[in-house]
Design a protein around this motif. Structure first.
Motif, PDB file in Angstrom:
ATOM      1  N   UNK A  17     -56.164  69.347 -38.040  1.00 27.78           N
ATOM      2  CA  UNK A  17     -56.700  68.262 -38.867  1.00 27.78           C
ATOM      3  C   UNK A  17     -58.191  68.521 -39.089  1.00 27.78           C
ATOM      4  N   UNK A  18     -58.476  69.407 -40.000  1.00 28.21           N
ATOM      5  CA  UNK A  18     -59.839  69.960 -40.091  1.00 28.21           C
ATOM      6  C   UNK A  18     -60.435  69.899 -41.493  1.00 28.21           C
ATOM      7  N   UNK A  19     -60.059  68.893 -42.266  1.00 31.68           N
ATOM      8  CA  UNK A  19     -60.626  68.727 -43.603  1.00 31.68           C
ATOM      9  C   UNK A  19     -61.155  67.299 -43.744  1.00 31.68           C
ATOM     10  N   UNK A  20     -62.032  67.037 -44.737  1.00 32.84           N
ATOM     11  CA  UNK A  20     -62.536  65.669 -44.919  1.00 32.84           C
ATOM     12  C   UNK A  20     -61.418  64.662 -45.185  1.00 32.84           C
ATOM     13  N   UNK A  51     -68.070  66.563 -40.592  1.00 32.16           N
ATOM     14  CA  UNK A  51     -67.106  67.392 -41.311  1.00 32.16           C
ATOM     15  C   UNK A  51     -67.065  68.793 -40.702  1.00 32.16           C
ATOM     16  N   UNK A  52     -68.220  69.318 -40.344  1.00 31.06           N
ATOM     17  CA  UNK A  52     -68.271  70.651 -39.738  1.00 31.06           C
ATOM     18  C   UNK A  52     -67.586  70.678 -38.371  1.00 31.06           C
ATOM     19  N   UNK A  53     -67.489  69.509 -37.728  1.00 25.72           N
ATOM     20  CA  UNK A  53     -66.847  69.420 -36.413  1.00 25.72           C
ATOM     21  C   UNK A  53     -65.363  69.086 -36.514  1.00 25.72           C
ATOM     22  N   UNK A  56     -62.301  69.938 -34.000  1.00 23.98           N
ATOM     23  CA  UNK A  56     -62.898  70.530 -32.800  1.00 23.98           C
ATOM     24  C   UNK A  56     -63.134  69.476 -31.718  1.00 23.98           C
ATOM     25  N   UNK A  57     -63.431  69.962 -30.525  1.00 24.13           N
ATOM     26  CA  UNK A  57     -63.832  69.085 -29.438  1.00 24.13           C
ATOM     27  C   UNK A  57     -65.348  68.971 -29.438  1.00 24.13           C
ATOM     28  N   UNK A  58     -65.860  67.745 -29.461  1.00 18.85           N
ATOM     29  CA  UNK A  58     -67.308  67.534 -29.540  1.00 18.85           C
ATOM     30  C   UNK A  58     -67.822  66.825 -28.284  1.00 18.85           C
TER      31      UNK A  58
END
Length: 217
Positions: A17-20, A51-53, A56-58
């Motif tokens: 799930x890596x898009x805006x 969006x760049x994250x 990912x795990x933040x």
């Protein structure tokens, strides 16, 4: 069947799930769907670090004790400020007073439980599921914290009647309300690592035996 609880997700599931338009992140052991946030602030430059994250795990953004964004003392102002080396993002105040800083957003997104959708698995496992009726085999990545019922739900796309089978490991029926480990399906990754054996060479197998009914979940 055990009552429903918050679902577990693997890091691989989050990464998809890596898009805006489909934006998940994880932090401090939880998974969040920030898609509504991205839609609400679409076009805002402060959305860029989020969006760049995506996917990912933040957790490194946060102080695990306070569960808030990390802070530091600004050497120029002597004030406590949020630490955002990846760039200032939504709901973080500017370094200096600004007339366009709007504070009516309410609760910062990272404190809003509405975005939380589940729990990030601390350890995933790979298992092989063998249907003894059809001889079909499928390999699944599952969360070690999941019960067999929850693993069954992961398997449903391959077999809608999965609940019509008795699930067994080494010939012993599994307790569907317990995890793999609690059913004595041991996770031997650490042992394999100590012995310098590739864990991919062995995958625990669960066998399904048809019960002659057509249950669907």
């Amino acid at each position: 069947m055990s009552p429903a609880r918050a679902p577990y997700f693997t890091p691989r599931e989050v990464s998809r799930h890596c898009t805006p338009a489909d934006l998940w992140v994880s932090y401090l052991g939880r998974v969040y769907d920030l898609t509504p946030l991205a839609a609400q602030y679409r076009g805002d430059i402060l959305l860029k670090p989020i969006i760049e994250a995506a996917g990912k795990d933040i957790s490194h953004w946060f102080n695990p004790k306070t569960r808030d964004i990390k802070t530091f003392i600004d050497p120029q102002t002597g004030c406590l400020r949020y630490y955002t080396p990846q760039g200032r993002f939504l709901h973080i105040a500017p370094s200096y007073p600004s007339s366009d800083w709007d504070t009516d957003f309410g609760r910062p997104w990272w404190r809003d439980p509405a975005y939380e959708i589940g729990i990030l698995s601390a350890k995933t496992r790979t298992i092989r599921i063998i249907n003894t009726l059809t001889s079909q085999e499928h390999t699944l990545e599952v969360c070690s914290e999941e019960t067999i019922w929850e693993i069954l739900r992961r398997y449903l796309p391959y077999n809608a009647h999965a609940a019509s089978y008795t699930w067994k490991y080494c010939g012993v029926p599994l307790n569907m309300d317990l995890t793999l480990e609690d059913n004595d399906v041991k996770d031997e990754d650490e042992e394999f690592e100590e012995l310098r054996i590739d864990s991919d060479l062995y995958t625990a197998s669960i066998h399904l035996y048809f019960n002659d009914d057509l249950t669907e979940l």
